[in-house]
Design a protein around this motif. Structure first.
Motif, mmCIF file in Angstrom:
data_model
loop_
_atom_site.group_PDB
_atom_site.id
_atom_site.type_symbol
_atom_site.label_atom_id
_atom_site.label_comp_id
_atom_site.label_asym_id
_atom_site.label_seq_id
_atom_site.Cartn_x
_atom_site.Cartn_y
_atom_site.Cartn_z
ATOM 1 N N LEU A 49 8.318 61.770 27.098
ATOM 2 C CA LEU A 49 7.181 61.672 26.096
ATOM 3 C C LEU A 49 6.780 63.020 25.525
ATOM 4 C CD1 LEU A 49 4.048 59.758 27.292
ATOM 5 C CD2 LEU A 49 3.970 61.756 25.985
ATOM 6 N N THR A 50 7.048 63.292 24.266
ATOM 7 C CA THR A 50 6.536 64.329 23.583
ATOM 8 C C THR A 50 4.993 64.372 23.087
ATOM 9 O OG1 THR A 50 7.434 63.529 21.419
ATOM 10 C CG2 THR A 50 8.925 64.835 22.589
ATOM 11 N N ALA A 51 4.214 65.130 24.198
ATOM 12 C CA ALA A 51 2.722 64.858 24.015
ATOM 13 C C ALA A 51 2.127 65.484 22.673
ATOM 14 C CB ALA A 51 2.173 65.296 25.275
ATOM 15 N N ARG A 52 1.517 64.543 21.959
ATOM 16 C CA ARG A 52 0.717 64.777 20.822
ATOM 17 C C ARG A 52 -0.692 65.481 21.380
ATOM 18 N NH1 ARG A 52 0.962 60.624 18.540
ATOM 19 N NH2 ARG A 52 -1.084 59.803 18.988
ATOM 20 N N THR A 53 -1.047 64.761 22.317
ATOM 21 C CA THR A 53 -2.439 65.023 23.091
ATOM 22 C C THR A 53 -2.346 66.157 24.013
ATOM 23 O OG1 THR A 53 -2.261 63.229 24.482
ATOM 24 C CG2 THR A 53 -3.163 62.803 22.723
ATOM 25 N N PRO A 54 -3.356 66.873 24.522
ATOM 26 C CA PRO A 54 -3.094 67.976 25.260
ATOM 27 C C PRO A 54 -2.630 67.580 26.756
ATOM 28 C CG PRO A 54 -5.122 68.497 24.253
ATOM 29 C CD PRO A 54 -4.493 66.887 23.589
ATOM 30 N N VAL A 55 -1.938 68.061 27.553
ATOM 31 C CA VAL A 55 -1.385 67.820 28.884
ATOM 32 C C VAL A 55 -2.429 68.427 30.018
ATOM 33 C CG1 VAL A 55 0.521 67.961 30.504
ATOM 34 C CG2 VAL A 55 0.678 67.685 27.935
ATOM 35 N N THR A 56 -3.219 67.537 30.681
ATOM 36 C CA THR A 56 -4.104 68.193 31.446
ATOM 37 C C THR A 56 -3.652 67.742 32.995
ATOM 38 O OG1 THR A 56 -5.582 66.311 31.263
ATOM 39 C CG2 THR A 56 -5.894 68.405 29.774
ATOM 40 N N VAL A 57 -3.929 68.693 33.827
ATOM 41 C CA VAL A 57 -3.343 68.629 35.316
ATOM 42 C C VAL A 57 -4.502 68.657 36.287
ATOM 43 C CG1 VAL A 57 -1.881 69.422 37.050
ATOM 44 C CG2 VAL A 57 -1.076 69.001 34.545
ATOM 45 N N GLU A 58 -4.474 68.051 37.169
ATOM 46 C CA GLU A 58 -5.370 68.114 38.402
ATOM 47 C C GLU A 58 -4.488 68.681 39.463
ATOM 48 O OE1 GLU A 58 -7.869 65.574 41.687
ATOM 49 O OE2 GLU A 58 -7.054 64.788 39.918
ATOM 50 N N ASP A 59 -4.865 69.712 39.924
ATOM 51 C CA ASP A 59 -4.389 70.599 41.354
ATOM 52 C C ASP A 59 -4.761 69.861 42.522
ATOM 53 O OD1 ASP A 59 -3.110 72.209 43.139
ATOM 54 O OD2 ASP A 59 -4.182 74.061 42.310
ATOM 55 N N ARG A 60 -3.494 69.236 43.104
ATOM 56 C CA ARG A 60 -3.974 68.431 44.444
ATOM 57 C C ARG A 60 -3.519 69.472 45.683
ATOM 58 N NH1 ARG A 60 -4.454 63.183 43.116
ATOM 59 N NH2 ARG A 60 -5.416 63.062 45.139
ATOM 60 N N GLY A 61 -3.306 70.810 45.440
ATOM 61 C CA GLY A 61 -3.644 71.878 46.494
ATOM 62 C C GLY A 61 -2.033 71.567 47.367
ATOM 63 N N LEU A 62 -1.056 71.335 46.918
ATOM 64 C CA LEU A 62 0.239 71.513 47.784
ATOM 65 C C LEU A 62 0.450 72.916 48.041
ATOM 66 C CD1 LEU A 62 2.718 69.640 48.488
ATOM 67 C CD2 LEU A 62 4.058 70.583 46.564
ATOM 68 N N GLU A 63 0.798 72.729 49.688
ATOM 69 C CA GLU A 63 1.046 73.950 50.284
ATOM 70 C C GLU A 63 2.726 74.239 50.717
ATOM 71 O OE1 GLU A 63 -1.802 74.559 53.527
ATOM 72 O OE2 GLU A 63 -3.467 74.555 52.253
ATOM 73 N N ARG A 64 3.120 75.466 50.844
ATOM 74 C CA ARG A 64 4.109 75.670 51.378
ATOM 75 C C ARG A 64 4.387 75.606 52.808
ATOM 76 N NH1 ARG A 64 3.944 78.478 46.708
ATOM 77 N NH2 ARG A 64 5.727 78.804 45.557
ATOM 78 N N GLU A 65 5.519 74.976 53.319
ATOM 79 C CA GLU A 65 5.634 74.478 54.799
ATOM 80 C C GLU A 65 6.112 75.998 55.589
ATOM 81 O OE1 GLU A 65 6.763 69.982 54.783
ATOM 82 O OE2 GLU A 65 8.175 71.350 55.028
ATOM 83 N N THR A 66 5.810 75.815 56.853
ATOM 84 C CA THR A 66 6.391 76.680 57.880
ATOM 85 C C THR A 66 7.052 76.075 59.053
ATOM 86 O OG1 THR A 66 4.417 78.332 57.317
ATOM 87 C CG2 THR A 66 5.623 78.443 59.276
ATOM 88 N N THR A 67 8.142 76.477 59.447
ATOM 89 C CA THR A 67 8.666 75.732 60.538
ATOM 90 C C THR A 67 8.448 76.338 61.667
ATOM 91 O OG1 THR A 67 10.919 74.881 61.191
ATOM 92 C CG2 THR A 67 10.687 77.402 60.844
ATOM 93 N N ASP A 68 8.454 75.628 62.823
ATOM 94 C CA ASP A 68 8.131 76.015 64.240
ATOM 95 C C ASP A 68 9.098 77.112 64.833
ATOM 96 O OD1 ASP A 68 6.332 73.918 64.422
ATOM 97 O OD2 ASP A 68 7.743 72.700 65.355
ATOM 98 N N LYS A 69 8.385 78.225 65.331
ATOM 99 C CA LYS A 69 9.291 79.271 65.977
ATOM 100 C C LYS A 69 9.894 78.623 67.070
ATOM 101 C CE LYS A 69 10.056 83.665 66.888
ATOM 102 N NZ LYS A 69 10.743 84.543 66.015
ATOM 103 N N GLN A 70 11.283 79.286 67.548
ATOM 104 C CA GLN A 70 12.321 78.831 68.329
ATOM 105 C C GLN A 70 11.685 79.317 69.785
ATOM 106 O OE1 GLN A 70 12.797 80.834 66.224
ATOM 107 N NE2 GLN A 70 14.529 82.501 66.658
ATOM 108 N N HIS A 71 11.815 78.612 70.731
ATOM 109 C CA HIS A 71 11.614 78.857 72.203
ATOM 110 C C HIS A 71 12.682 79.966 72.477
ATOM 111 C CE1 HIS A 71 8.497 76.054 72.614
ATOM 112 N NE2 HIS A 71 9.351 74.952 72.156
ATOM 113 N N LYS A 72 12.244 80.488 73.607
ATOM 114 C CA LYS A 72 13.157 81.554 73.882
ATOM 115 C C LYS A 72 14.519 81.350 74.456
ATOM 116 C CE LYS A 72 13.670 85.100 77.675
ATOM 117 N NZ LYS A 72 12.895 85.783 79.154
ATOM 118 N N ASN A 73 14.800 79.957 74.944
ATOM 119 C CA ASN A 73 16.154 79.632 75.047
ATOM 120 C C ASN A 73 16.608 78.602 74.165
ATOM 121 O OD1 ASN A 73 14.593 77.522 75.660
ATOM 122 N ND2 ASN A 73 15.325 76.992 77.424
#
Length: 612
Positions: A283-307
């Motif tokens: 779709l080659t937009a002739r009208t302005p393209v407007t976006v609502e930010d839904r706040g996606l965040e980057r993930e963080t994995t769990d820290k490994q246990h000692k063993n």
């Protein structure tokens, strides 16, 4: 990936015949002498993908201008406001001018020109063709006319089935098949080629890229995951609601919004439906393209246990010392914060010390030092590293860059077992007595003389020790998908020629793992890296042959199985596979790049934690 953007294959007999006759756009042969006067747009578009009037001169073609493109493939779209009764025939048409058009939206025009079929990406790309009018003579009849009402593309209008089976008599092409827009999504979009269309508020499923385009879906619940993406789960589940969005307004006049996966296009987006090389229907937009930010965040994995041993893999996208320090710092911060400083980290796409400068340099010690220094500065461990320098320009990738896999490891948690000096052409093997396997060379390359690795990265095998237990890690970067046809190819199913090489590569790695397990049945073996293929692919099946390995990504819920986003499909390219000796593990695909407009790499890293 891609990693890797698919393009290739033969064109259909219909279009090939048109080329031979000099009828396709870009041909140097003379056009046909016959002509059609007073032709309507739907007569030009016809009921198949190739115009029945291809190569003919047409005169008196009338319509209202619905969009003007002043950059790239310059031209404009026209539409007949009086549609026929056939849903298979589009009422819109692209007029290729090559220079900046002199018409405006709302102009009523009368045109003379030649009907051509333009194949974006070239005849060998496998792409469908775009019906257009070339070498036009344009007469503006009136100005300020209302644009024909848009066709609404919605969840209810797009069929769930993707494409018809290609015609076996035409080498699997769908070009000659009559369009069935009520049954097949690709036929539906083709029936609207060049037509003024619109979509309502829609979920973003492919982040804004450097070329100012993004992907949405008009089907809110199609293969949706909790982060807002659309998951690609099989070759038969192409996700029909996806649609690429571009702007007709040059960026200098109106910046294109930055959007992440899960954000939402708001209001109505309207413009002509185009077909291009890098995404198909757009779709080659002739009208302005407007976006609502839904706040996606980057993930963080769990820290490994000692063993627990944490092993990760990360494609760092052609990293070399000439990259800005900001890229090194961002990648390092991700290793420390998002990946929780894994004990072993297999890197892909580490370039040599001068990057793409093609002067014979193959060493990458400066690249790795700059990266490990950045990790240390970010609060991470003082990683040590092992690798094998490739032969110059023998492993594919960017010419002169000499990409390779590199092991980083935290010496406070794990040790590396060095065995014998080696080079790019020497192979490692498996030795040892029953129940106690070892590598003949560590680090070493697996079967580098095998033709499967021609112009491709050779697997890097290493032997590690964690809490007295030996762990074998094989770092991979299989051949790319370059040369494969897009899923919008005129061949259905598309040709995927690159799979042949990856299948051979997978068989070689599978055989090596079996050699280890034959000596030590309960050996802890991890096959990690950018496999460049899906968890349901023939490549993955070959890796797992005989139960030698298990694709750990399958331990995740289906909605979490992805490491890359391509054309709005969240899909698996990066994997960690485990041998039967790895009995219990936790797996995480850590989503920090692929869904975001701002990326440090185009891949998401993968992490596995287990107790050897």
């Amino acid at each position: 990936m891609p990693s890797s953007i698919p393009r290739f294959a033969a064109v259909s007999a219909v279009v090939a015949a048109a080329l031979a006759a000099g009828l396709l756009a870009g041909s140097t042969s003379a056009a046909a002498d016959d002509s059609a006067t007073g032709t309507r747009i739907h007569d030009i578009q016809g009921t198949t993908r190739v115009s029945p009037l291809v190569g003919k001169q047409v005169t008196g073609v009338t319509g209202i201008v619905t969009g003007v493109r002043t950059y790239g493939s310059r031209g404009f779209w026209i539409q007949d406001p009086e549609a026929d009764a056939n849903p298979a025939t589009s009422e819109g048409l692209f007029v290729f001018t090559s220079s900046i058009p002199t018409v405006a939206v709302g102009d009523a025009v009368s045109l003379n020109g030649t009907v051509t079929e333009y194949v974006p990406g070239g005849l060998n790309s496998g792409n469908q063709s775009l019906t257009q009018l070339s070498k036009p003579v344009v007469t503006v009849v009136s100005q300020g006319n209302p644009v024909p009402a848009p066709v609404t593309i919605s969840a209810w209008s797009v069929p769930d089935e993707y494409a018809p089976e290609g015609d076996a008599a035409a080498a699997g092409s769908i070009n000659g098949l009559t369009l069935d827009p009520e049954t097949y999504a690709l036929d539906y979009y083709e029936s609207l080629e060049g037509t003024n269309v619109r979509i309502g508020p829609s979920r973003v499923v492919g982040a804004t890229d450097p070329y100012a385009e993004l992907w949405v879906t008009v089907k809110p619940f199609e293969s949706r995951n909790w982060r807002g993406g659309t998951v690609y789960g099989s070759y038969e589940s192409q996700n029909t609601g996806r649609l690429q969005i571009q702007s007709l307004t040059p960026l200098a006049q109106q910046p294109f919004p930055k959007a992440n996966v899960g954000d939402r296009l708001t209001g109505t987006t309207e413009g002509p439906l185009d077909f291009n090389q890098f995404g198909g229907y757009t779709l080659t937009a002739r009208t302005p393209v407007t976006v609502e930010d839904r706040g996606l965040e980057r993930e963080t994995t769990d820290k490994q246990h000692k063993n627990e041993l944490a092993v990760a893999t990360y494609n760092v996208e052609n990293l070399d010392p000439s990259d800005p320090q900001e890229k090194f710092d961002a990648l390092a911060k991700a290793v420390v914060d998002n990946l929780a400083s894994p004990d072993i980290l297999a890197l892909e796409e580490i370039q040599d010390n001068n990057g793409a400068k093609n002067d014979g340099t193959v060493a990458a010690d400066q690249t790795v030092k700059k990266f490990t220094d950045a990790i240390l500065a970010a609060g991470g461990p003082a990683y040590e590293w092992r690798s094998v320098d490739p032969e110059n320009n023998k492993d594919g990738g960017e010419p002169g860059g000499n990409i390779r896999q590199v092991f980083l490891f935290n010496p406070e948690r794990v040790s590396f077992t060095d065995r014998a000096a080696t080079d790019a052409t020497s192979a490692t093997g498996v030795t040892g007595r029953k129940g106690d396997a070892a590598l003949t060379v560590s680090p070493g390359r697996i079967d580098p003389a095998n033709t499967a690795w021609e112009s491709s990265r050779k697997p890097l095998a290493g032997e590690f020790v964690f809490r007295g237990r030996t762990v074998f890690v094989i770092a991979n970067h299989f051949g790319s998908k370059g040369g494969d046809e897009s899923i919008v190819s005129h061949h259905q199913p598309p040709n995927r020629s690159s799979e042949a090489k990856r299948l051979l590569q997978a068989q070689a790695v599978n055989a090596f793992v079996k050699d280890i397990v034959a000596v030590e049945k309960q050996a802890d073996v991890l096959v990690v890296g950018d496999i460049n293929d899906f968890e349901f692919s023939g490549t993955t099946k070959a890796l797992t042959d005989g139960g030698a390995l298990y694709p750990a990504v399958k331990s995740l819920p289906r909605g979490e199985r992805y490491s890359y986003v391509y054309q709005g499909n969240s899909q698996v390219l990066d994997q960690i596979l485990t041998s039967p000796g790895v009995h219990h593990f936790e797996y995480d695909s850590v989503h920090i790049n692929a869904e975001f407009a701002d990326q440090d790499s185009d891949h998401d890293p993968q992490v596995v934690r287990f107790r050897p």
